[in-house]
Scaffold this active site. Structure first.
Site, PDB file in Angstrom:
ATOM      1  N   GLU A  47      99.617  11.586  44.843  1.00 42.96           N
ATOM      2  CA  GLU A  47     100.154  10.103  44.335  1.00 42.96           C
ATOM      3  C   GLU A  47     101.234   9.929  43.548  1.00 42.96           C
ATOM      4  O   GLU A  47     101.765   9.026  43.486  1.00 42.96           O
ATOM      5  CB  GLU A  47      98.829   9.176  44.262  1.00 42.96           C
ATOM      6  CG  GLU A  47      98.162   9.585  43.312  1.00 42.96           C
ATOM      7  CD  GLU A  47      96.974  10.412  43.358  1.00 42.96           C
ATOM      8  OE1 GLU A  47      96.812  11.259  44.434  1.00 42.96           O
ATOM      9  OE2 GLU A  47      95.835  10.468  42.888  1.00 42.96           O
ATOM     10  N   ASN A  48     101.474  11.014  42.980  1.00 41.91           N
ATOM     11  CA  ASN A  48     102.625  10.888  41.973  1.00 41.91           C
ATOM     12  C   ASN A  48     103.993  10.986  42.808  1.00 41.91           C
ATOM     13  O   ASN A  48     105.172  10.619  42.032  1.00 41.91           O
ATOM     14  CB  ASN A  48     102.579  12.106  41.032  1.00 41.91           C
ATOM     15  CG  ASN A  48     102.659  13.495  41.814  1.00 41.91           C
ATOM     16  OD1 ASN A  48     101.973  13.465  42.631  1.00 41.91           O
ATOM     17  ND2 ASN A  48     103.356  14.380  41.006  1.00 41.91           N
TER      18      ASN A  48
END
Lengths: 218, 232
Positions: A47-48
């Site tokens: 999710e980064n």
């Protein structure tokens, strides 16, 4: 016998399908990547801002600009893409990720999940967990069936502050695979050698036990 | 400075105008893609009572963590702050306030702030402590909470390459929150590893167009790694 962490990951991996985009949380969920069936292609979302996460780098490949959501150095696989955090959570919130696997402290019969905060202990933050559970249709929670004191983590009502409300339908524990439907847990599979009685005794929330509960294939 | 040239010669110049009590939006995820030079300059300036909006607060002794040493931060808006002993001490001691915000909501708050959208609805956090006290609306049978956008007096951003007009390209996952942060500052400062002449970067590849960038500076970066994981 209760499942090991590896066996838990193996059972979850059986839910993977060819062509799936998958987000794996930290801990046991991360191990699922080790059990992708031969010949199947899945792409891991971090999710980064990374879709197509590969294995850890070799010593020579280590790059401070290439990390995953656990802040670990990683690589990319062929066909990967990299993007901003807003784009990443558009994918997540928008329901574009096919499968999300994450851990929890508690799950209840309404599909509520508590995974980020224990009152009285230091609160570190929810990271992306609230977005993940709010955005995904297909979520699998992996956790131990009971805590180390023997208290069930499968409840009629979560006691801890929630991460998300009414969003969980599937739970794989070290004892069983359960689904959540109409305000109850449904026992779908049991870990090899684990009795239905043991599962019943360690499940705090309303549990439906079908006539035939097959053993998991792990 | 002339025309579209955004280049400044020093970090003093880059951070000029930062005052006590201001809000600073910072790009970065963990220690990846953080504006190291701007943070060091804020430390040097000793500006206090700052509200810092950033996914994390660095670690002890590096990244935004160094601003805790002289108690320069009044409030952090972050999704995860678990890497930092000093942070914990100041939080428990009541010297620091934290507004925990889901990571996707934080990214969208910055994006909305920069895009002139004052607020938006999201399902993230509904039914949780994050939703407490926020407006709830139902769309197509599902409940959503209203989240307000964030803008900053300053935004500090780490890019990889930029041309002198402030067109920026990020490298790998050092992109993270940086593009949204760049849009959401009244004054946006971008520090990069390399500044080139206009025309040298392919316009198609630009992540942050120069219109968002007020000041640009070339820096040197330690790029500390938080979790060095390798395979044999």
């Amino acid at each position: 016998m209760a499942l090991s962490r590896e066996q838990l990951a193996m059972r979850v991996a059986q839910e993977l399908q060819d062509g799936f985009y998958v987000n794996l949380g930290i801990g046991i969920p991360t191990l699922v990547a080790n059990y992708v069936p031969e010949g199947m292609e899945v792409m891991l979302q971090s999710e980064n801002g990374l879709l197509g996460m590969g294995p850890f780098p070799t010593e020579e490949e280590v790059d401070a600009d290439m990390i995953n959501a656990g802040k670990q150095t990683v690589t990319t696989i062929t066909g990967a893409s990299i993007f901003s955090s807003a784009e990443s959570f558009a994918m997540i919130r928008g329901g574009h990720v096919d499968l999300t696997v994450l851990g929890a402290f508690e799950v209840d019969v309404q599909g509520n999940i508590a995974s980020w905060m224990i009152p009285g202990k230091l609160i570190k933050g929810m990271g992306g967990a609230m977005d993940l559970v709010a955005g995904a249709d297909n979520i699998i929670v992996t956790m131990t069936h009971a805590d180390k004191h023997g208290n069930s983590k499968l409840l009629n009502e979560c006691t801890l502050p929630l991460t998300g409300a009414g969003c969980i339908k599937k739970v794989v524990t070290d004892l069983a695979y359960l689904e959540i439907e109409d305000g109850q847990f449904i026992l779908k599979e049991r870990a090899p050698g684990v009795s239905v009685e043991e599962i019943v005794s360690k499940t705090g929330g309303k549990l439906v036990v079908p006539d035939n509960v097959p053993e998991m294939n792990v | 400075m002339s025309g579209f040239n955004k280049v400044v010669g020093s970090y003093e110049e880059a951070m000029a105008g930062l005052e006590d009590g201001m809000t600073v939006i910072a790009g970065g995820f963990g220690l990846c893609g953080i504006p190291e030079g701007c943070i060091a300059q804020i430390k040097k300036m000793g500006t206090k009572e700052l509200t810092i909006v950033s996914n994390n607060c660095g670690v002890d002794g590096f990244g935004l963590g160094i601003l805790l040493e002289d108690k320069q931060i009044k409030k952090m808006v972050s999704s995860y702050v678990g890497e930092n002993k000093l942070f914990e001490d100041q939080l428990l001691g009541g010297e620091l306030e934290v507004e925990l915000t889901p990571q996707g909501t934080l990214a969208e708050k910055m994006r909305a702030g920069g895009a002139g959208i004052p607020a938006f609805y999201t399902a993230t956090g509904y039914g949780t402590p994050v939703g407490d006290g926020k407006e709830v609306r139902e769309f197509d049978g599902r409940k959503y909470i209203m989240e307000e956008a964030i803008t900053g007096d300053f935004a500090i951003v780490k890019g990889w390459k930029a041309d002198t007009y402030g067109n920026v390209i990020y490298r790998h996952t050092a992109q993270n929150f940086n593009p949204m942060a760049a849009t959401a500052g009244k004054i946006t400062i971008v520090e990069v590893e390399e500044i080139v002449e206009p025309g040298e970067l392919d316009p198609t590849q630009i992540h942050t167009p120069g219109i968002y960038v007020d000041r640009l500076i070339q820096g040197t970066f330690e790029k500390r790694i938080e979790q060095r994981t390798v395979r044999a």
